[in-house]
Design a protein around this motif. Structure first.
Motif, PDB file in Angstrom:
ATOM      1  N   VAL A  99      63.009 -10.071  79.488  1.00 31.07           N
ATOM      2  CA  VAL A  99      61.722 -11.243  79.505  1.00 31.07           C
ATOM      3  C   VAL A  99      60.951 -11.112  79.284  1.00 31.07           C
ATOM      4  N   TRP A 100      59.795  -9.477  79.083  1.00 31.22           N
ATOM      5  CA  TRP A 100      58.480  -9.042  78.650  1.00 31.22           C
ATOM      6  C   TRP A 100      58.507  -8.982  77.231  1.00 31.22           C
ATOM      7  N   ASP A 101      59.813  -8.768  76.403  1.00 37.17           N
ATOM      8  CA  ASP A 101      59.844  -9.051  74.396  1.00 37.17           C
ATOM      9  C   ASP A 101      59.335 -10.500  74.658  1.00 37.17           C
ATOM     10  N   LYS A 102      59.998 -11.654  74.964  1.00 33.15           N
ATOM     11  CA  LYS A 102      60.010 -12.568  74.980  1.00 33.15           C
ATOM     12  C   LYS A 102      58.602 -13.214  75.242  1.00 33.15           C
ATOM     13  N   VAL A 103      57.952 -12.756  76.549  1.00 33.51           N
ATOM     14  CA  VAL A 103      56.555 -12.982  76.374  1.00 33.51           C
ATOM     15  C   VAL A 103      55.307 -12.967  74.963  1.00 33.51           C
ATOM     16  N   ASP A 104      54.479 -13.853  75.233  1.00 35.99           N
ATOM     17  CA  ASP A 104      53.627 -13.926  73.663  1.00 35.99           C
ATOM     18  C   ASP A 104      53.145 -13.546  74.093  1.00 35.99           C
ATOM     19  N   ASP A 105      51.754 -14.286  75.290  1.00 33.27           N
ATOM     20  CA  ASP A 105      50.994 -13.485  75.861  1.00 33.27           C
ATOM     21  C   ASP A 105      51.082 -12.543  76.610  1.00 33.27           C
ATOM     22  N   LYS A 106      50.884 -11.211  76.384  1.00 31.02           N
ATOM     23  CA  LYS A 106      51.290 -10.061  77.777  1.00 31.02           C
ATOM     24  C   LYS A 106      49.784 -10.070  78.551  1.00 31.02           C
ATOM     25  N   TYR A 107      49.006 -10.264  77.472  1.00 32.11           N
ATOM     26  CA  TYR A 107      47.775  -9.706  78.698  1.00 32.11           C
ATOM     27  C   TYR A 107      47.475 -10.973  79.805  1.00 32.11           C
ATOM     28  N   ALA A 108      47.929 -12.141  79.295  1.00 33.82           N
ATOM     29  CA  ALA A 108      47.174 -13.402  80.327  1.00 33.82           C
ATOM     30  C   ALA A 108      48.305 -13.114  81.283  1.00 33.82           C
ATOM     31  N   VAL A 109      49.536 -13.116  81.454  1.00 33.14           N
ATOM     32  CA  VAL A 109      50.395 -12.388  81.974  1.00 33.14           C
ATOM     33  C   VAL A 109      50.318 -11.097  83.102  1.00 33.14           C
ATOM     34  N   SER A 110      50.100 -10.273  82.439  1.00 36.36           N
ATOM     35  CA  SER A 110      49.488  -9.312  83.491  1.00 36.36           C
ATOM     36  C   SER A 110      48.183  -9.860  84.225  1.00 36.36           C
ATOM     37  N   SER A 111      47.170 -10.183  83.614  1.00 35.11           N
ATOM     38  CA  SER A 111      46.509 -10.515  84.140  1.00 35.11           C
ATOM     39  C   SER A 111      46.824 -11.233  86.001  1.00 35.11           C
ATOM     40  N   LEU A 112      47.256 -12.417  85.334  1.00 33.69           N
ATOM     41  CA  LEU A 112      47.890 -13.573  86.273  1.00 33.69           C
ATOM     42  C   LEU A 112      48.355 -13.057  87.004  1.00 33.69           C
ATOM     43  N   GLY A 113      49.635 -11.621  87.072  1.00 33.39           N
ATOM     44  CA  GLY A 113      49.639 -10.933  87.964  1.00 33.39           C
ATOM     45  C   GLY A 113      49.019  -9.880  88.727  1.00 33.39           C
ATOM     46  N   VAL A 114      47.817  -9.535  88.303  1.00 34.27           N
ATOM     47  CA  VAL A 114      47.362  -8.481  88.780  1.00 34.27           C
ATOM     48  C   VAL A 114      46.677  -9.546  90.076  1.00 34.27           C
ATOM     49  N   ALA A 115      45.807 -10.627  89.082  1.00 34.86           N
ATOM     50  CA  ALA A 115      45.392 -12.079  90.307  1.00 34.86           C
ATOM     51  C   ALA A 115      46.206 -12.183  91.461  1.00 34.86           C
ATOM     52  N   ALA A 116      47.371 -12.477  90.901  1.00 31.97           N
ATOM     53  CA  ALA A 116      48.319 -12.796  92.395  1.00 31.97           C
ATOM     54  C   ALA A 116      48.065 -11.757  93.127  1.00 31.97           C
ATOM     55  N   PHE A 117      48.265 -10.678  92.709  1.00 31.15           N
ATOM     56  CA  PHE A 117      48.093  -8.929  94.078  1.00 31.15           C
ATOM     57  C   PHE A 117      47.171  -9.376  94.382  1.00 31.15           C
ATOM     58  N   ILE A 118      45.812  -9.678  93.916  1.00 27.40           N
ATOM     59  CA  ILE A 118      44.750  -9.122  94.617  1.00 27.40           C
ATOM     60  C   ILE A 118      44.810 -10.736  95.564  1.00 27.40           C
ATOM     61  N   LEU A 119      45.275 -11.771  95.281  1.00 35.56           N
ATOM     62  CA  LEU A 119      44.897 -12.782  95.688  1.00 35.56           C
ATOM     63  C   LEU A 119      45.907 -12.980  97.869  1.00 35.56           C
ATOM     64  N   LEU A 120      46.589 -12.595  96.963  1.00 34.13           N
ATOM     65  CA  LEU A 120      48.079 -12.145  98.473  1.00 34.13           C
ATOM     66  C   LEU A 120      47.409 -10.868  99.476  1.00 34.13           C
ATOM     67  N   TRP A 121      46.704 -10.312  98.659  1.00 34.13           N
ATOM     68  CA  TRP A 121      45.564  -9.264  99.383  1.00 34.13           C
ATOM     69  C   TRP A 121      44.422  -9.456 100.371  1.00 34.13           C
ATOM     70  N   SER A 122      44.039 -10.951  99.141  1.00 31.78           N
ATOM     71  CA  SER A 122      43.114 -11.118 100.038  1.00 31.78           C
ATOM     72  C   SER A 122      43.217 -11.927 101.353  1.00 31.78           C
ATOM     73  N   SER A 123      44.451 -12.581 101.017  1.00 31.98           N
ATOM     74  CA  SER A 123      44.440 -13.966 102.118  1.00 31.98           C
ATOM     75  C   SER A 123      44.921 -13.245 103.611  1.00 31.98           C
ATOM     76  N   THR A 124      45.992 -12.303 103.002  1.00 31.84           N
ATOM     77  CA  THR A 124      46.733 -11.326 104.634  1.00 31.84           C
ATOM     78  C   THR A 124      45.098 -10.780 105.274  1.00 31.84           C
ATOM     79  N   GLY A 125      44.013 -10.479 104.000  1.00 35.53           N
ATOM     80  CA  GLY A 125      42.841  -9.843 105.871  1.00 35.53           C
ATOM     81  C   GLY A 125      42.506 -11.429 106.281  1.00 35.53           C
ATOM     82  N   VAL A 126      42.336 -12.229 105.452  1.00 39.82           N
ATOM     83  CA  VAL A 126      41.366 -13.810 105.931  1.00 39.82           C
ATOM     84  C   VAL A 126      42.769 -13.952 106.530  1.00 39.82           C
ATOM     85  N   ILE A 127      43.891 -14.108 106.947  1.00 42.95           N
ATOM     86  CA  ILE A 127      44.492 -14.738 107.570  1.00 42.95           C
ATOM     87  C   ILE A 127      45.019 -14.362 109.514  1.00 42.95           C
TER      88      ILE A 127
END
Length: 180
Positions: A99-127
């Motif tokens: 699946v990773w080899d099929k991805v064209d823009d690996k930088y965007a996917v990894s950035s989205l993964g990091v952003a999702a992790f940060i969003l999840l971490w901050s949402s637990t703090g807000v909750i």
């Protein structure tokens, strides 16, 4: 005034431990009145209930394994379990690599993964911060119960509404993942 004198007592005890038994050695005491007390035996080894249960379970496991190895069943089960555990992670890793080899823009996917992790971490703090406020968690719980009831009434009780909801979910699924 009369003076009273008390007799003097001397306590003398000497024992040595030989082969788990105590032997008495008398000592020469100058006093004619010598009081010796016998020594107590060492306390028995105290095992907790958990230790006895664990030992009993180990004994049963050894017996079961011994009976099973005489028929050859354990060796087969162990081999099957080992191959299943070693194949599962390697298959999973291979699928992830494909699946990773099929991805064209690996930088965007990894950035989205990091952003999702940060969003999840901050949402637990807000909750957790909202949860510490008085009255707010109770009000939000009531709103959630109310919305769940409204959604069930509008979409789940009657058959035509259920079918329409299923069609909407399938269309949304096709839009997100594409038609395949």
């Amino acid at each position: 005034m009369a003076s009273t004198t008390s007799p003097s007592f001397s306590l003398s005890s000497s024992s040595t431990l030989v082969d788990g038994k105590t032997t008495r050695q008398s000592t020469a005491v100058a006093s004619s009145q010598c009081v010796t007390l016998p020594t107590l035996p060492p306390p028995p080894a105290v095992q907790s209930r958990a230790a006895r249960t664990t030992a009993y379970c180990r004994k049963i496991a050894r017996n079961v394994a011994a009976m099973a190895t005489s028929t050859g069943e354990v060796a087969t089960a162990e081999a099957t379990a080992e191959t299943a555990t070693t194949e599962l992670p390697s298959e999973l890793v291979q699928k992830i690599q494909e699946v990773w080899d099929k991805v064209d823009d690996k930088y965007a996917v990894s950035s989205l993964g990091v952003a999702a992790f940060i969003l999840l971490w901050s949402s637990t703090g807000v909750i957790s911060a909202i949860d510490r406020l008085p009255l707010i968690p109770g009000v939000l719980e009531l709103v959630g119960i109310g919305y769940t009831g409204w959604f069930a009434y509008k979409n789940l009780i009657f058959k035509p509404d259920r079918e329409a909801l299923i069609v909407k979910i399938k269309e949304l699924y096709k839009d997100i993942l594409g038609s395949s």
